[in-house]
Write a protein that holds these residues in place. Structure first.
Motif, PDB file in Angstrom:
ATOM      1  N   VAL A  36       0.815  -1.215   0.000  1.00  0.00           N
ATOM      2  CA  VAL A  36       0.000   0.000   0.000  1.00  0.00           C
ATOM      3  C   VAL A  36       0.850   1.267   0.000  1.00  0.00           C
ATOM      4  N   GLY A  37       1.985   1.230   0.705  1.00  0.00           N
ATOM      5  CA  GLY A  37       2.896   2.363   0.696  1.00  0.00           C
ATOM      6  C   GLY A  37       2.932   3.213   1.946  1.00  0.00           C
ATOM      7  N   TYR A  38       2.358   2.751   3.052  1.00  0.00           N
ATOM      8  CA  TYR A  38       2.446   3.553   4.272  1.00  0.00           C
ATOM      9  C   TYR A  38       3.701   3.171   5.056  1.00  0.00           C
ATOM     10  N   LYS A  39       4.134   4.098   5.892  1.00  0.00           N
ATOM     11  CA  LYS A  39       5.346   3.900   6.685  1.00  0.00           C
ATOM     12  C   LYS A  39       5.104   4.300   8.137  1.00  0.00           C
ATOM     13  N   LEU A  52       0.885   7.975   5.051  1.00  0.00           N
ATOM     14  CA  LEU A  52       0.611   7.505   3.697  1.00  0.00           C
ATOM     15  C   LEU A  52       0.513   8.698   2.763  1.00  0.00           C
ATOM     16  N   GLN A  53       1.239   8.655   1.677  1.00  0.00           N
ATOM     17  CA  GLN A  53       1.065   9.636   0.614  1.00  0.00           C
ATOM     18  C   GLN A  53      -0.118   9.125  -0.213  1.00  0.00           C
ATOM     19  N   ALA A  54      -1.304   9.578   0.147  1.00  0.00           N
ATOM     20  CA  ALA A  54      -2.534   9.066  -0.463  1.00  0.00           C
ATOM     21  C   ALA A  54      -2.670   9.577  -1.894  1.00  0.00           C
ATOM     22  N   ASP A  55      -2.961   8.645  -2.779  1.00  0.00           N
ATOM     23  CA  ASP A  55      -3.090   8.936  -4.210  1.00  0.00           C
ATOM     24  C   ASP A  55      -4.375   8.284  -4.706  1.00  0.00           C
ATOM     25  N   PRO A  56      -5.363   9.072  -5.141  1.00  0.00           N
ATOM     26  CA  PRO A  56      -6.608   8.471  -5.625  1.00  0.00           C
ATOM     27  C   PRO A  56      -6.386   7.472  -6.764  1.00  0.00           C
ATOM     28  N   GLY A  57      -5.307   7.609  -7.518  1.00  0.00           N
ATOM     29  CA  GLY A  57      -5.000   6.655  -8.576  1.00  0.00           C
ATOM     30  C   GLY A  57      -4.597   5.286  -8.054  1.00  0.00           C
ATOM     31  N   LEU A  58      -4.123   5.224  -6.821  1.00  0.00           N
ATOM     32  CA  LEU A  58      -3.724   3.961  -6.192  1.00  0.00           C
ATOM     33  C   LEU A  58      -4.667   3.534  -5.073  1.00  0.00           C
ATOM     34  N   GLN A  63     -15.519   7.380  -6.784  1.00  0.00           N
ATOM     35  CA  GLN A  63     -15.772   8.821  -6.761  1.00  0.00           C
ATOM     36  C   GLN A  63     -14.488   9.634  -6.888  1.00  0.00           C
ATOM     37  N   GLY A  64     -13.327   8.964  -6.839  1.00  0.00           N
ATOM     38  CA  GLY A  64     -12.054   9.660  -6.943  1.00  0.00           C
ATOM     39  C   GLY A  64     -11.473  10.104  -5.616  1.00  0.00           C
ATOM     40  N   THR A  65     -12.114   9.710  -4.517  1.00  0.00           N
ATOM     41  CA  THR A  65     -11.563  10.021  -3.195  1.00  0.00           C
ATOM     42  C   THR A  65     -10.862   8.772  -2.652  1.00  0.00           C
ATOM     43  N   ILE A  66     -10.127   8.943  -1.569  1.00  0.00           N
ATOM     44  CA  ILE A  66      -9.452   7.803  -0.960  1.00  0.00           C
ATOM     45  C   ILE A  66     -10.509   6.847  -0.398  1.00  0.00           C
ATOM     46  N   HIS A  67     -10.373   5.587  -0.745  1.00  0.00           N
ATOM     47  CA  HIS A  67     -11.343   4.557  -0.377  1.00  0.00           C
ATOM     48  C   HIS A  67     -11.422   4.399   1.141  1.00  0.00           C
ATOM     49  N   GLY A  68     -12.638   4.252   1.657  1.00  0.00           N
ATOM     50  CA  GLY A  68     -12.840   4.054   3.090  1.00  0.00           C
ATOM     51  C   GLY A  68     -12.124   2.823   3.622  1.00  0.00           C
ATOM     52  N   GLY A  69     -12.031   1.784   2.810  1.00  0.00           N
ATOM     53  CA  GLY A  69     -11.296   0.585   3.222  1.00  0.00           C
ATOM     54  C   GLY A  69      -9.812   0.862   3.409  1.00  0.00           C
ATOM     55  N   MET A  70      -9.292   1.785   2.600  1.00  0.00           N
ATOM     56  CA  MET A  70      -7.888   2.179   2.743  1.00  0.00           C
ATOM     57  C   MET A  70      -7.680   2.908   4.059  1.00  0.00           C
ATOM     58  N   PRO A 105     -14.042  13.613   3.184  1.00  0.00           N
ATOM     59  CA  PRO A 105     -13.313  12.894   2.140  1.00  0.00           C
ATOM     60  C   PRO A 105     -11.852  13.343   2.095  1.00  0.00           C
ATOM     61  N   ALA A 106     -11.035  12.478   1.533  1.00  0.00           N
ATOM     62  CA  ALA A 106      -9.628  12.805   1.312  1.00  0.00           C
ATOM     63  C   ALA A 106      -9.303  12.510  -0.144  1.00  0.00           C
ATOM     64  N   TRP A 107      -8.469  13.350  -0.706  1.00  0.00           N
ATOM     65  CA  TRP A 107      -7.982  13.166  -2.065  1.00  0.00           C
ATOM     66  C   TRP A 107      -6.470  12.974  -1.997  1.00  0.00           C
ATOM     67  N   ALA A 108      -5.739  13.450  -2.955  1.00  0.00           N
ATOM     68  CA  ALA A 108      -4.279  13.370  -2.922  1.00  0.00           C
ATOM     69  C   ALA A 108      -3.786  14.241  -1.763  1.00  0.00           C
TER      70      ALA A 108
END
Length: 157
Positions: A36-39, A52-58, A63-70, A105-108
């Motif tokens: 996932v990429g968190y540290k 986590l450097q949150a990226d909606p592409g990953l 909807q383009g926001t960070i997934h709740g499961g993430m 919501p959270a985006w990048a």
């Protein structure tokens, strides 16, 4: 090989002084954190912060926001990491429950998950975790209950 406590191992991992000969009884970095990429960015006894450097592409949803499961994974990982700093070799833990409230919501963005104990018992531990965005606004609040496992119950976990 030098066996360190989990707390000392994580401190050295964070500050870059960990050597290949140093280990602990838990597996860090975890497979999930690498995927996932968190540290782990901060740690002390019973406390952890994961970043986590949150990226909606990953990490995004439809909807383009960070997934709740993430967000849930980030909170669970922070609470588990915090709890692992309290445990000795031969001890492990299992999640009993996990609850999360999504506040915005959270985006990048840079997400930080701050896990702190609420109550530490002999066999059951309660944690809370706040996830904040780069603007220091709370995105989600989670709580978790964990059972400490010892002896045969901890083997293979």
């Amino acid at each position: 090989m030098t066996k360190l406590t989990t707390l000392e191992y994580l401190r050295r991992l964070i500050d870059g002084t960990l050597t290949p000969a140093e280990t602990t009884h838990f597996i860090y970095p975890t497979a999930t954190s690498q995927l996932v990429g968190y540290k782990v960015s901060e740690v002390s006894e019973g406390y952890a912060c994961l970043t986590l450097q949150a990226d909606p592409g990953l990490h995004g949803n439809q909807q383009g926001t960070i997934h709740g499961g993430m967000l849930c994974e980030l909170a669970d990982a922070a609470m588990g990491t915090a709890l692992s700093t309290l445990l000795q070799e031969g001890e492990s833990f299992a999640s009993i429950d996990l609850s999360i409230k999504f506040l915005r919501p959270a985006w990048a963005t840079t997400l930080k998950s701050y896990a702190r104990p609420v109550q530490i018992g002999k066999s059951v531990v309660h944690y809370t975790c706040e996830i904040k965005n780069a603007e220091d606004k709370v995105v989600a609040i989670a709580s978790g209950t964990f059972m400490i496992l010892r002896g045969n119950a901890a083997k293979g976990r």
